[in-house]
Scaffold this active site. Structure first.
Site, PDB file in Angstrom:
ATOM      1  N   LYS A 173       0.802  -1.245  -0.265  1.00 24.04           N
ATOM      2  CA  LYS A 173      -0.173  -0.112   0.045  1.00 24.04           C
ATOM      3  C   LYS A 173       0.772   1.249   0.403  1.00 24.04           C
ATOM      4  O   LYS A 173       1.962   1.289   0.778  1.00 24.04           O
ATOM      5  CB  LYS A 173      -0.677  -0.212   0.506  1.00 24.04           C
ATOM      6  CG  LYS A 173      -2.213  -0.930   1.565  1.00 24.04           C
ATOM      7  CD  LYS A 173      -2.020  -0.984   2.776  1.00 24.04           C
ATOM      8  CE  LYS A 173      -1.448  -1.738   3.828  1.00 24.04           C
ATOM      9  NZ  LYS A 173      -2.545  -1.466   4.939  1.00 24.04           N
ATOM     10  N   THR A 205      -8.460   9.502   8.501  1.00 24.32           N
ATOM     11  CA  THR A 205      -8.405   7.761   7.476  1.00 24.32           C
ATOM     12  C   THR A 205      -7.852   7.158   8.729  1.00 24.32           C
ATOM     13  O   THR A 205      -7.198   5.606   8.578  1.00 24.32           O
ATOM     14  CB  THR A 205      -7.044   8.403   6.836  1.00 24.32           C
ATOM     15  OG1 THR A 205      -5.156   8.477   7.395  1.00 24.32           O
ATOM     16  CG2 THR A 205      -6.971   9.336   5.999  1.00 24.32           C
ATOM     17  N   GLY A 207      -8.022   3.844  10.298  1.00 24.82           N
ATOM     18  CA  GLY A 207      -8.439   2.073  10.077  1.00 24.82           C
ATOM     19  C   GLY A 207      -8.439   2.378   8.208  1.00 24.82           C
ATOM     20  O   GLY A 207      -9.316   1.294   8.025  1.00 24.82           O
ATOM     21  N   THR A 208      -7.714   2.808   8.080  1.00 22.30           N
ATOM     22  CA  THR A 208      -7.738   2.481   6.402  1.00 22.30           C
ATOM     23  C   THR A 208      -7.227   1.253   6.223  1.00 22.30           C
ATOM     24  O   THR A 208      -7.856   0.699   5.342  1.00 22.30           O
ATOM     25  CB  THR A 208      -7.021   3.755   5.318  1.00 22.30           C
ATOM     26  OG1 THR A 208      -5.490   3.256   6.444  1.00 22.30           O
ATOM     27  CG2 THR A 208      -7.628   5.033   5.714  1.00 22.30           C
ATOM     28  N   GLY A 209      -5.878   1.074   6.814  1.00 22.90           N
ATOM     29  CA  GLY A 209      -5.208  -0.271   6.524  1.00 22.90           C
ATOM     30  C   GLY A 209      -6.998  -1.754   6.615  1.00 22.90           C
ATOM     31  O   GLY A 209      -6.039  -2.314   6.395  1.00 22.90           O
ATOM     32  N   CYS A 210      -7.056  -1.778   7.903  1.00 20.42           N
ATOM     33  CA  CYS A 210      -7.585  -2.273   8.359  1.00 20.42           C
ATOM     34  C   CYS A 210      -9.381  -2.620   8.052  1.00 20.42           C
ATOM     35  O   CYS A 210      -9.241  -3.986   7.283  1.00 20.42           O
ATOM     36  CB  CYS A 210      -8.295  -2.038  10.354  1.00 20.42           C
ATOM     37  SG  CYS A 210      -6.802  -1.652  11.075  1.00 20.42           S
TER      38      CYS A 210
END
Length: 262
Positions: A173, A205, A207-210
């Site tokens: 990412k 932003t 929590g984007t990865g989860c």
């Protein structure tokens, strides 16, 4: 019955990341979210104020309770906190006949450590080889491999370094790069899929990865190929970022229900 998808991760008491974000994303994408809690955090928009790891026996019991009764169509892992928990989860995943998305969570959005440095070797040797797809961000790539990404041109080298640790696919990412579009690279070493989206001027932003990893697991559970699932997950998280909102005094969350509010 909706496809059952399991998240193995920590709790975010502020509701923006962790198990809470995973279950919201899964519900939004039409699958049945289930959870194995690995740790409890005291967390809000300003950061992480405390972490309490659960015993390995509690993690094993949650996993067996869910999988033995309900079954599972895909699994997503997130915050695993310590080497014993990483090893236990890797052992449990070895017996699962379902796609596994590993989000090798190392730090929170605010820079708080969510993984004991002593657990990195277990992530490399035990967890990543169990992954259908690994979804590291640039900080996690550096943490796991030593490769640092300064521009999109560095993403293939980063992906190769992560693939060498054993996952079948890696989605590196590139959202932490600051210029141009938000660019990610998905590859299995034989083919490359570049995923691009406009970069939204939105600081909320959390929590984007989860959310991305959970959306990817949900789409795999629904029958997508890995490239199809990654593109669908990228589209979903891009919309969630665009709709991110203020919550508390710090970094707010993405909006997992943005499609229903369009």
């Amino acid at each position: 019955m909706p496809a059952p998808v399991l998240s193995i991760a920590g709790s975010d008491s502020g509701g923006g990341a962790g198990i809470q974000a995973d279950l919201k994303a899964m519900a939004a994408l039409g699958v049945h979210g289930m959870s194995v809690l690995t740790a409890v955090t005291a967390q809000n928009s300003l950061g992480v104020q405390g972490i309490w790891e659960l015993p390995v026996a509690a993690v094993r019991a949650q996993f067996r309770s869910v999988v033995d009764d309900i079954g599972v169509a895909a699994v997503k892992t997130g915050m695993l906190a310590s080497a014993p928990l990483v090893s236990a989860v890797a052992e449990l995943l070895a017996a699962v006949d379902a796609p596994v998305v590993v989000d090798p969570v190392g730090v929170s959005k605010h820079g708080d450590a969510l993984l004991d440095p002593a657990a990195l070797d277990a992530v490399r040797r035990e967890l990543l080889p169990a992954a259908t797809v690994a979804t590291p961000n640039l900080d996690e790539v550096a943490q796991l491999t030593g490769v640092r990404v300064e521009s999109p041109a560095d993403l293939p080298r980063a992906a190769r370094a992560v693939l060498a640790l054993g996952p079948r696919w890696v989605l590196v990412k590139g959202g932490h790069l600051t210029a141009g579009d938000a660019v990610d690279l998905l590859t299995d070493g034989a083919s490359e899929h570049w995923l691009r989206a406009p970069r939204h001027p939105n600081r909320h932003t959390h929590g984007t990865g989860c959310t991305l990893a959970s959306a990817l697991a949900a789409r795999l559970a629904l029958g997508d190929t890995v490239p199809q699932a990654a593109r669908a997950a990228k589209e979903y998280v891009t919309g969630a970022i665009a709709a991110g909102f203020t919550l508390g005094a710090g970094i707010g969350p993405v909006d997992h229900g943005w499609r229903g509010r369009g």
